[in-house]
Design an enzyme around this catalytic site. Structure first.
Site, mmCIF file in Angstrom:
data_model
loop_
_atom_site.group_PDB
_atom_site.id
_atom_site.type_symbol
_atom_site.label_atom_id
_atom_site.label_comp_id
_atom_site.label_asym_id
_atom_site.label_seq_id
_atom_site.Cartn_x
_atom_site.Cartn_y
_atom_site.Cartn_z
ATOM 1 N N GLU A 105 12.052 7.752 25.894
ATOM 2 C CA GLU A 105 11.147 8.024 24.770
ATOM 3 C C GLU A 105 9.995 8.910 25.240
ATOM 4 O O GLU A 105 9.585 8.825 26.393
ATOM 5 C CB GLU A 105 10.547 6.699 24.262
ATOM 6 N N ASP A 106 9.467 9.699 24.329
ATOM 7 C CA ASP A 106 8.294 10.510 24.685
ATOM 8 C C ASP A 106 7.038 9.648 24.743
ATOM 9 O O ASP A 106 6.318 9.639 25.739
ATOM 10 C CB ASP A 106 8.109 11.679 23.707
ATOM 11 N N ASP A 109 3.752 4.284 20.548
ATOM 12 C CA ASP A 109 2.458 4.203 19.877
ATOM 13 C C ASP A 109 2.348 2.815 19.227
ATOM 14 O O ASP A 109 2.042 1.833 19.910
ATOM 15 C CB ASP A 109 2.418 5.352 18.868
ATOM 16 N N PHE A 158 -4.309 11.792 19.430
ATOM 17 C CA PHE A 158 -3.023 12.432 19.152
ATOM 18 C C PHE A 158 -2.786 13.518 20.194
ATOM 19 O O PHE A 158 -3.548 14.470 20.299
ATOM 20 C CB PHE A 158 -2.998 13.011 17.737
ATOM 21 N N ARG A 171 5.212 22.058 21.538
ATOM 22 C CA ARG A 171 6.121 21.291 22.402
ATOM 23 C C ARG A 171 6.277 21.938 23.773
ATOM 24 O O ARG A 171 6.539 21.275 24.758
ATOM 25 C CB ARG A 171 7.525 21.201 21.772
HETATM 26 P P1 5GP Z 1 5.569 4.476 17.067
HETATM 27 O O1 5GP Z 1 6.754 4.109 16.248
HETATM 28 O O2 5GP Z 1 5.520 3.807 18.419
HETATM 29 O O3 5GP Z 1 4.275 4.297 16.293
HETATM 30 O O4 5GP Z 1 5.634 6.035 17.276
HETATM 31 C C1 5GP Z 1 6.574 6.638 18.079
HETATM 32 C C2 5GP Z 1 6.742 8.094 17.736
HETATM 33 O O5 5GP Z 1 5.610 8.648 17.058
HETATM 34 C C3 5GP Z 1 6.865 8.895 19.012
HETATM 35 O O6 5GP Z 1 8.197 8.949 19.478
HETATM 36 C C4 5GP Z 1 6.323 10.248 18.587
HETATM 37 O O7 5GP Z 1 7.337 11.013 17.998
HETATM 38 C C5 5GP Z 1 5.281 9.919 17.540
HETATM 39 N N1 5GP Z 1 3.923 9.873 18.136
HETATM 40 C C6 5GP Z 1 3.155 8.787 18.347
HETATM 41 N N2 5GP Z 1 1.967 9.122 18.903
HETATM 42 C C7 5GP Z 1 2.009 10.466 19.062
HETATM 43 C C8 5GP Z 1 1.086 11.430 19.605
HETATM 44 O O8 5GP Z 1 -0.019 11.129 20.080
HETATM 45 N N3 5GP Z 1 1.494 12.728 19.584
HETATM 46 C C9 5GP Z 1 2.703 13.125 19.086
HETATM 47 N N4 5GP Z 1 2.987 14.427 19.121
HETATM 48 N N5 5GP Z 1 3.584 12.256 18.569
HETATM 49 C C10 5GP Z 1 3.251 10.949 18.562
#
Ligand code: 5GP
Length: 185
Positions: A105-106, A109, A158, A171
């Site tokens: 995963e990147d 959050d 973010f 990206r």
């Molecule tokens: P979660 O479901 O954990 O809230 O969010 C996961 C996804 O939200 C990540 O895989 C990513 O695509 C996006 N995301 C969450 N925080 C960030 C951030 O700070 N920057 C970016 N570009 N994407 C984020």
């Protein structure tokens, strides 16, 4: 000859994690995976699109028989807030039953995406299921999800770069950074 500065770099307010730091850490994560899965074949599943660069670099540090598959899920659209809804846009090509799976995963959050994926994949009965996330935004967590390999913890901001986008841009930045506030408005 002076290096021309790409215009994208002008939009960056701060570099949080440098290219060098990322390189070092990705190599460390690869070494740990080599050790932990020694003697096994692994299936690495990258969550598109944000994990693309991370996967490409990480797999070059993995010295094990390895297969790659991709999964695409709905994300933030063009904003910076999670909708909370997870939707599969592209499912895996291969079954994962009896395989040693590592989800790449990147960023984690709220944890909603990962929680959904873990539940989905557990139903498919892999031999083992692990998670490797480049970034962990722990302060924002709403669902407690296990992450086995973490690159870096990041603050509640973010971030873009190294695969992560804002409205599909940025990206390709080789570092993790935050944009100037006017870009997000
Ligand atoms: P979660 O479901 O954990 O809230 O969010 C996961 C996804 O939200 C990540 O895989 C990513 O695509 C996006 N995301 C969450 N925080 C960030 C951030 O700070 N920057 C970016 N570009 N994407 C984020």
């Amino acid at each position: 000859m002076p290096t021309p500065t790409p215009s994208l770099y002008h939009d960056v307010a701060e570099v949080l994690i440098s290219e060098e730091q990322i390189k070092r850490r990705v190599a460390e994560l690869g070494a740990r995976i080599n050790k932990d899965f020694a003697g096994e074949q692994i299936l690495v599943i990258a969550v598109l699109k944000g994990a693309l660069l991370f996967l490409a670099d990480l797999m070059r540090h993995i010295d094990l028989p390895l297969a790659v598959d991709f999964l695409a899920v709905s994300s933030y659209g063009t904003g910076t807030q999670s909708s909370g809804v997870v939707r599969i846009l592209k499912d895996l090509d291969e079954p994962i039953e009896h395989r040693h799976v590592i989800i790449v995963e990147d960023i984690v959050d709220s944890g909603r995406t990962l929680d959904y994926l873990l539940r989905l994949f557990r139903q498919r009965h892999p031999a083992t299921l692990h998670v490797c996330a480049l970034l962990d935004k722990r302060d924002r967590r709403e669902i407690d999800v296990p992450i086995d390999y973490v690159g870096f913890e990041v603050p509640d901001a973010f971030v873009v770069g190294y695969g992560l986008d804002f409205a599909e841009h940025y990206r390709q930045l080789p570092f993790i950074g935050v944009l100037k506030p006017e870009i997000y408005q």
